[in-house]
Design a protein around this motif. Structure first.
Motif, short mmCIF file in Angstrom:
data_model
loop_
_atom_site.label_atom_id
_atom_site.label_comp_id
_atom_site.label_asym_id
_atom_site.label_seq_id
_atom_site.Cartn_x
_atom_site.Cartn_y
_atom_site.Cartn_z
N GLY A 68 0.80 -1.22 0.00
CA GLY A 68 0.00 0.00 0.00
C GLY A 68 0.83 1.26 0.00
O GLY A 68 0.34 2.35 0.31
N ILE A 69 2.09 1.13 -0.39
CA ILE A 69 3.04 2.24 -0.25
C ILE A 69 2.69 3.47 -1.09
O ILE A 69 3.04 4.58 -0.73
N ASP A 70 1.95 3.28 -2.16
CA ASP A 70 1.58 4.41 -3.01
C ASP A 70 0.27 5.08 -2.57
O ASP A 70 -0.17 6.04 -3.20
N LEU A 71 -0.33 4.58 -1.50
CA LEU A 71 -1.65 5.06 -1.08
C LEU A 71 -1.62 5.85 0.22
O LEU A 71 -2.67 6.25 0.73
N ALA A 72 -0.44 6.07 0.79
CA ALA A 72 -0.34 6.70 2.11
C ALA A 72 -0.50 8.21 2.08
O ALA A 72 -0.59 8.84 3.13
N GLY A 73 -0.54 8.81 0.91
CA GLY A 73 -0.75 10.25 0.82
C GLY A 73 0.38 11.09 1.39
O GLY A 73 0.15 12.17 1.93
N GLY A 74 1.61 10.58 1.28
CA GLY A 74 2.77 11.36 1.71
C GLY A 74 3.00 11.38 3.21
O GLY A 74 3.79 12.18 3.71
N ASP A 114 0.79 -12.93 -0.11
CA ASP A 114 0.79 -11.66 -0.83
C ASP A 114 0.27 -10.52 0.05
O ASP A 114 -0.90 -10.51 0.43
N PRO A 115 1.14 -9.53 0.38
CA PRO A 115 0.67 -8.40 1.19
C PRO A 115 -0.14 -7.40 0.39
O PRO A 115 -0.75 -6.49 0.95
N GLY A 116 -0.15 -7.54 -0.92
CA GLY A 116 -0.98 -6.73 -1.78
C GLY A 116 -0.52 -5.29 -1.97
O GLY A 116 0.32 -4.78 -1.25
N THR A 117 -1.11 -4.67 -2.97
CA THR A 117 -0.86 -3.26 -3.25
C THR A 117 -1.96 -2.38 -2.65
O THR A 117 -1.77 -1.19 -2.47
N HIS A 118 -3.10 -2.98 -2.36
CA HIS A 118 -4.25 -2.30 -1.76
C HIS A 118 -4.75 -3.16 -0.61
O HIS A 118 -4.57 -4.37 -0.65
N PRO A 119 -5.34 -2.59 0.39
CA PRO A 119 -5.60 -1.18 0.65
C PRO A 119 -4.35 -0.48 1.18
O PRO A 119 -3.29 -1.11 1.32
N ALA A 120 -4.51 0.79 1.55
CA ALA A 120 -3.39 1.54 2.12
C ALA A 120 -2.92 0.90 3.42
O ALA A 120 -1.73 0.81 3.69
N VAL A 121 -3.87 0.43 4.23
CA VAL A 121 -3.58 -0.26 5.50
C VAL A 121 -4.40 -1.53 5.53
O VAL A 121 -5.62 -1.50 5.34
N ASP A 122 -3.74 -2.65 5.79
CA ASP A 122 -4.42 -3.94 5.93
C ASP A 122 -4.18 -4.45 7.34
O ASP A 122 -3.05 -4.77 7.70
#
Length: 195
Positions: A68-74, A114-122
């Motif tokens: 979810g590294i691209d979803l943390a909003g900085g 698989d830890p996945g790309t989504h969601p931002a936090v699982d």
């Protein structure tokens, strides 16, 4: 049971500097070329660690990337947590292989769900198995006296999360929250650190 916490950060060098200023210098980990990330680690105890994970500035791997590294909003956030494969009941998909090259040239290998790309936090952990390397990353880290004091899991549907945690044989319980969130309190020589 806890293997590690994944703390995604916007910039790894800044995160390292911040932890170092607090008396907790992270150990550089390495790069994940197939994933587009790099990391640094802090030991939390026997076979347990905190992973600072950021997008590798030299990567050509496009989003979305794992954890979810691209979803943390900085912002910096605990996006995932991992448990030891042998300590839980796991009947999901086959574990994937992963690796990264250490500073000394040794190849560290693992298998993980698989830890996945989504969601931002699982808030449901992924499973990891280090037996392919014969060593655990925490074994190579200096003991700075840092330990996990508490782990908090929040989710809009805690009953569904708790059912999954129970089926894995985990004692943790999620509480109701507006959005998925993993909180941790770390205790070190200079006091508590809230993530």
């Amino acid at each position: 049971m806890l293997d590690h916490l994944v703390y995604t950060v916007p910039d790894l060098s800044r995160a390292i500097a911040s932890f170092t200023a607090a008396g907790l210098p992270p150990t550089p980990g390495g790069r994940h070329p197939e994933r587009g990330t790099h990391n640094a680690l802090l030991r939390l105890g026997l076979r347990s660690y905190l992973e600072l994970l950021a997008v590798d500035p030299d990567t050509d791997i496009p989003p979305p990337r794992w954890m979810g590294i691209d979803l943390a909003g900085g912002i910096s956030v605990i996006s995932r947590w991992a448990v030891h494969a042998g300590a839980v009941q796991y009947s999901g998909e086959a574990l994937q292989s992963g690796s990264r090259r250490l500073a000394d040239g040794q190849l560290l290998r693992w298998r993980l769900s698989d830890p996945g790309t989504h969601p931002a936090v699982d808030v449901v952990p992924f499973v990891i198995d280090w037996s392919a390397s014969g060593t655990h990353p925490a074994d190579r880290l200096p003991d700075l006296g840092l330990a996990l004091e508490s782990l908090t899991l929040e989710h809009p549907d805690p009953a569904a999360v708790n059912d999954r945690l129970l089926r894995m044989g985990l004692p943790q319980k999620a509480i109701r929250g507006a959005a998925p969130r993993i909180g941790a309190v770390l205790r070190g020589p200079q006091g508590k650190l809230n993530l």
